[in-house]
Enzyme design. Sequence first.
Site, PDB file in Angstrom:
ATOM      1  N   CYS A 154     -10.694  47.558  55.863  1.00 42.59           N
ATOM      2  CA  CYS A 154     -11.515  47.203  57.012  1.00 42.59           C
ATOM      3  C   CYS A 154     -11.993  48.515  57.648  1.00 42.59           C
ATOM      4  O   CYS A 154     -11.815  49.581  57.061  1.00 42.59           O
ATOM      5  CB  CYS A 154     -10.784  46.300  58.004  1.00 42.59           C
ATOM      6  SG  CYS A 154      -9.396  47.041  58.857  1.00 42.59           S
ATOM      7  N   CYS A 211     -16.415  46.102  56.496  1.00 44.83           N
ATOM      8  CA  CYS A 211     -16.626  47.551  56.421  1.00 44.83           C
ATOM      9  C   CYS A 211     -17.919  47.889  55.675  1.00 44.83           C
ATOM     10  O   CYS A 211     -18.138  49.038  55.280  1.00 44.83           O
ATOM     11  CB  CYS A 211     -15.438  48.241  55.770  1.00 44.83           C
ATOM     12  SG  CYS A 211     -15.047  47.662  54.114  1.00 44.83           S
ATOM     13  N   CYS A 215     -16.970  50.950  50.692  1.00 47.11           N
ATOM     14  CA  CYS A 215     -16.070  50.987  49.550  1.00 47.11           C
ATOM     15  C   CYS A 215     -16.849  51.201  48.256  1.00 47.11           C
ATOM     16  O   CYS A 215     -17.762  50.428  47.949  1.00 47.11           O
ATOM     17  CB  CYS A 215     -15.286  49.685  49.473  1.00 47.11           C
ATOM     18  SG  CYS A 215     -13.939  49.719  48.296  1.00 47.11           S
TER      19      CYS A 215
END
Length: 219
Positions: free
Chosen positions: A91, A165, A169
């Site tokens: 997150c 998020c 990633c």
Amino acid sequence: MSAPRGQEGLLSADAVLHRAAERLAHQFTGLVGEETVERVVFESYAALARTATVTSLLPPLAEKFSHDRLTALAQSRGLVVKTVPEILYVCVQNSGRSQMAAAITRQLAGDRVHVRSAGSQPAAELLPGVVTVLEEAGIDLSGEFPKPLTDDVVRAADAVVTMGCGDACPLYPGKRYLDWQLTDLAGLDLDGVRAVRDEIQGHVEQLLAELLPSTQATS
């Protein structure tokens, strides 16, 4: 000449970090080179120092964080055999939703999975409400702390679960990516945090049922 502002803590911790690197290099002999170990230790310390409010705790936290990163690095290189699925929860601040998901997963699955969590912009500490509602569920978070997202833990994961998020990633082939749409915990009262906790548990139970099809997901 005095050290540049912001580097005093790193310089004062230098000897402690070198000793930590020596211990880790011994543990990872034949898997990760000494120079890599030292780089990871100092990188980890610097990353945690950006948001830390109590610097006296940084060296042991940096060593713990480095151990996990080095394990992930060895796994991603195929030097350490993974005996259970690896789940990474991500997150923004790694102070709430991803920490709850990781803690609930550990409680439900035990040693049948290995769990990591990280944040794209980690906070200084866990949200108090998160600690409270997990304690109510019998989960102790006293040893946990927000950690920055690093490439090595993503590479080592089998399943990567993101929670608000965005595209922070990195994407790698052969991994399973999930995005759980969960309410941001900022500003929620305890009842609101409890509701998110229960929603996360439902998601975790489903994920474990898929990753561990031959066994019961809950203990």
